[in-house]
Design an enzyme around this catalytic site. Structure first.
Site, short mmCIF file in Angstrom:
data_model
loop_
_atom_site.label_atom_id
_atom_site.label_comp_id
_atom_site.label_asym_id
_atom_site.label_seq_id
_atom_site.Cartn_x
_atom_site.Cartn_y
_atom_site.Cartn_z
N LYS A 203 0.85 -1.20 0.00
CA LYS A 203 0.00 0.00 0.00
C LYS A 203 0.89 1.25 0.00
O LYS A 203 1.51 1.59 0.99
CB LYS A 203 -0.91 0.05 1.23
CG LYS A 203 -1.99 1.12 1.03
CD LYS A 203 -2.61 1.63 2.30
CE LYS A 203 -1.83 2.69 2.99
NZ LYS A 203 -1.70 3.97 2.24
N GLU A 277 10.40 1.18 9.98
CA GLU A 277 11.40 2.22 9.71
C GLU A 277 10.68 3.55 9.92
O GLU A 277 9.80 3.90 9.14
CB GLU A 277 11.95 2.06 8.30
CG GLU A 277 13.28 2.76 8.11
CD GLU A 277 13.13 4.11 7.46
OE1 GLU A 277 13.11 5.11 8.22
OE2 GLU A 277 13.02 4.17 6.23
N CYS A 311 13.55 10.75 6.05
CA CYS A 311 13.48 10.38 7.47
C CYS A 311 14.85 10.49 8.15
O CYS A 311 14.93 10.76 9.33
CB CYS A 311 12.88 8.99 7.64
SG CYS A 311 13.46 7.85 6.41
N GLU A 408 10.49 15.79 14.69
CA GLU A 408 10.75 15.67 13.26
C GLU A 408 9.86 16.65 12.51
O GLU A 408 8.65 16.68 12.74
CB GLU A 408 10.46 14.23 12.82
CG GLU A 408 10.85 13.98 11.39
CD GLU A 408 10.60 12.53 10.97
OE1 GLU A 408 9.56 11.96 11.34
OE2 GLU A 408 11.45 11.99 10.25
P1 ADP Z 1 3.68 10.42 7.17
O1 ADP Z 1 3.62 11.29 8.37
O2 ADP Z 1 5.01 10.20 6.59
O3 ADP Z 1 2.59 10.65 6.17
P2 ADP Z 1 2.22 8.15 8.09
O4 ADP Z 1 2.75 7.25 9.13
O5 ADP Z 1 1.01 8.95 8.40
O6 ADP Z 1 3.48 9.01 7.72
O7 ADP Z 1 1.93 7.39 6.74
C1 ADP Z 1 2.80 6.41 6.20
C2 ADP Z 1 1.97 5.33 5.56
O8 ADP Z 1 1.17 4.71 6.57
C3 ADP Z 1 0.99 5.83 4.52
O9 ADP Z 1 0.92 4.87 3.48
C4 ADP Z 1 -0.32 5.89 5.28
O10 ADP Z 1 -1.46 5.77 4.46
C5 ADP Z 1 -0.19 4.69 6.19
N1 ADP Z 1 -0.99 4.74 7.42
C6 ADP Z 1 -1.46 5.83 8.07
N2 ADP Z 1 -2.14 5.46 9.18
C7 ADP Z 1 -2.09 4.10 9.25
C8 ADP Z 1 -2.59 3.12 10.17
N3 ADP Z 1 -3.27 3.45 11.24
N4 ADP Z 1 -2.32 1.82 9.91
C9 ADP Z 1 -1.62 1.45 8.83
N5 ADP Z 1 -1.12 2.33 7.93
C10 ADP Z 1 -1.35 3.64 8.12
#
Ligand code: ADP
Length: 498
Positions: A203, A277, A311, A408
């Site tokens: 995803k 990560e 990151c 961050e």
């Molecule tokens: P960023 O702050 O870099 O956007 P996120 O952690 O919000 O980082 O998002 C990184 C990935 O995790 C994206 O693909 C996002 O759709 C997905 N994501 C966000 N929330 C969840 C969750 N609760 N469970 C699994 N994946 C998630």
């Protein structure tokens, strides 16, 4: 002519005018005709593009203009289930029986097709994510191809990882990636998983899914059996459905520390394997005996590369006190030379911030930083009128307690602190909840080795920064994550060893 650095606690305003360092080039726009963007993108499940059961779609925009470029299917729980079933079917079928040599052959093909279609991928990455074309072209796409080449070589040699033991794949892997390096993160996740014989449901991030979907085409072109790689689009809920699916054997996640912790909690009761990560607040340390001009370039590359959307960005600069004035002046001069603008222009150094949400977050944090104090300096580079842009900036004269030194930002914002002794540098560098990367700038080899050993960071670069290689493991300490990706170490999280 250099702006004098204020010692006052009041933040100083950015210079409005360029001071004449900047070289103006004629625009040199990369053409976009090589890319075909479908108005609507479906889910890639079982080797085919299929409409989502949710019947829902959402928009994806070009951050350089703020305009919609396409629609993406929104995968719900049922769609996730279909993708996992397709992956399980492939795992139990042709793929599961395929030799390592044949898996390697297919992965080599992916690498070669990526090289053949490099320009198409680079242009699409820039259109979808806002990063400068010179980075997508020279960093993201070549490194993505390198990951497939490297892991293709491992596919038939896995037994050598653990002599006299049984080495086997884990099964179906759910992989969730962020928006900062969309294609490269997909390659980091897919290449080792497939080399080890797993099948995958990937995803991508909701703002940057287009290159992952184009990669689906490459897997078909390379001749992968249907269902080995499945790509589903959506946001957090889709990711959570994948994480919680009972038939997934391993989760690999790259993203924020908060979501990483959530994932760790939600699968704690299961026997799913997990690699994370997560975030970083990496220290870049310049000693007085460093080659200063080289260090300045390394600092610029460390924090302003990819708009600071890295990151492991070297976002905390630690400078030996005796040279701080020189370093700050040189950095200010260099900041004014950074060209911010249309990411498709080959002269652009700093492109668009990935989304409006991220731009607002950066602005908010910088405003907070100004309130907390320190000397603020921002490049005077004019910004395009449309789209999401932020001029690179820095806060000098700040303490470890300053909020911007602790959290961050994921944007082109640098903080600068000083130190007097190597021990103080180590203490300040390690004073973080994160531990992803660090940089050391010094001409003294033994000092570099000693300091590198004392830093709590997964990667330590010496006299360079932000250099990546498929053979080199990457990962963090503390809240920067669990496990390693890349190299020999990265393979273990995709294997069972009995
Ligand atoms: P960023 O702050 O870099 O956007 P996120 O952690 O919000 O980082 O998002 C990184 C990935 O995790 C994206 O693909 C996002 O759709 C997905 N994501 C966000 N929330 C969840 C969750 N609760 N469970 C699994 N994946 C998630």
């Amino acid at each position: 002519m250099i702006k004098k650095i204020s010692k006052s606690k009041k933040p100083i305003k950015a210079e409005k005018k360029s001071k004449g360092f900047k070289i103006d080039y004629s625009p040199s726009l990369e053409g976009t005709s090589i890319v075909t963007i479908k108005p609507r993108n479906e889910l890639f499940i079982g080797g085919k593009f299929v409409a989502p059961k949710s019947n829902k779609y959402f928009d994806t925009v070009n951050p350089a203009t703020g305009e919609k470029i396409s629609e993406l299917a929104l995968a719900n729980k049922d769609d996730v289930d279909s993708a996992v079933k397709a992956a399980r079917h492939a795992y139990n079928g042709e793929w599961g029986k395929m030799s390592g040599k044949d898996r390697g052959r297919l992965l080599f093909r992916v690498a070669r097709i990526l090289q053949e279609r490099a320009r198409e991928f680079a242009v699409l990455e820039t259109l979808d994510g806002g990063k400068p074309i010179k980075e997508s072209r020279d960093v993201d796409v070549p490194l993505a191809a390198q990951h497939f080449f490297y892991h293709a070589g491992w596919a038939d040699k896995l037994d050598y990882l653990a002599p006299n033991k049984k080495v086997s794949p884990v099964g179906v892997c759910g992989q969730i990636i962020p928006w900062n390096f969309p294609l490269l993160m997909a390659a980091w996740k897919l290449a080792p998983a497939l080399a080890c014989g797993n099948t995958v449901v990937l995803k991508p991030a909701e703002t940057t899914s287009l290159t992952a979907l184009l990669l689906a085409d490459v897997f078909n072109e390379a001749g992968f059996p249907a269902g080995v790689v499945n790509i589903i689009t959506g946001a957090g809920e889709t990711g959570a459905a994948l994480v919680n699916h009972p038939d997934v054997n391993k989760i690999a996640f790259t993203g924020s520390t908060d979501v990483g912790k959530l994932i760790a909690k939600s699968i704690a009761h299961s026997n799913k394997k997990l690699s994370l990560e997560l975030g970083g607040k990496s220290a870049n340390i310049i000693f007085a005996d460093a080659a200063i001009d080289q260090a300045i370039e390394g600092v610029v590359n460390g924090i302003y590369f990819n708009q600071g959307h890295v990151c492991c960005a070297g976002s905390r600069l630690l400078v030996e006190e005796s040279i701080v004035d020189e370093v700050v002046k040189k950095l200010q001069r260099r900041l004014d030379m950074i060209r911010v603008g249309n990411p498709l222009d080959k002269n652009t150094d700093l492109g668009a911030i990935n989304s409006l949400e991220q731009l607002n977050k950066i602005k908010e944090l910088v405003d907070l930083g100004k309130k907390e104090g320190g000397d603020f300096y921002q490049s005077s580079s004019p910004l395009p009128k449309k789209g999401y842009y932020f001029a690179p900036c820095m806060f000098s004269n700040v303490t470890s307690a300053h909020t911007l030194n602790r959290i961050e930002i994921f944007g082109p914002v640098l903080t600068i602190q000083t130190f007097r002794t190597p021990d103080e540098a180590i203490t300040k560098a390690n004073d973080s909840r994160y531990g992803l990367a660090a940089g050391i700038w010094s001409e003294k080899g033994s000092k570099n080795l000693k300091i590198a050993g004392a830093l709590k960071a997964g990667v330590v670069w010496v006299n360079t920064y932000n250099k990546f290689d498929a053979a080199s493991p990457f990962g963090g300490f503390a809240e920067s994550g669990w496990g390693r990706e890349g190299g020999r170490h990265g393979l273990f999280s995709y294997l069972k060893i009995d």
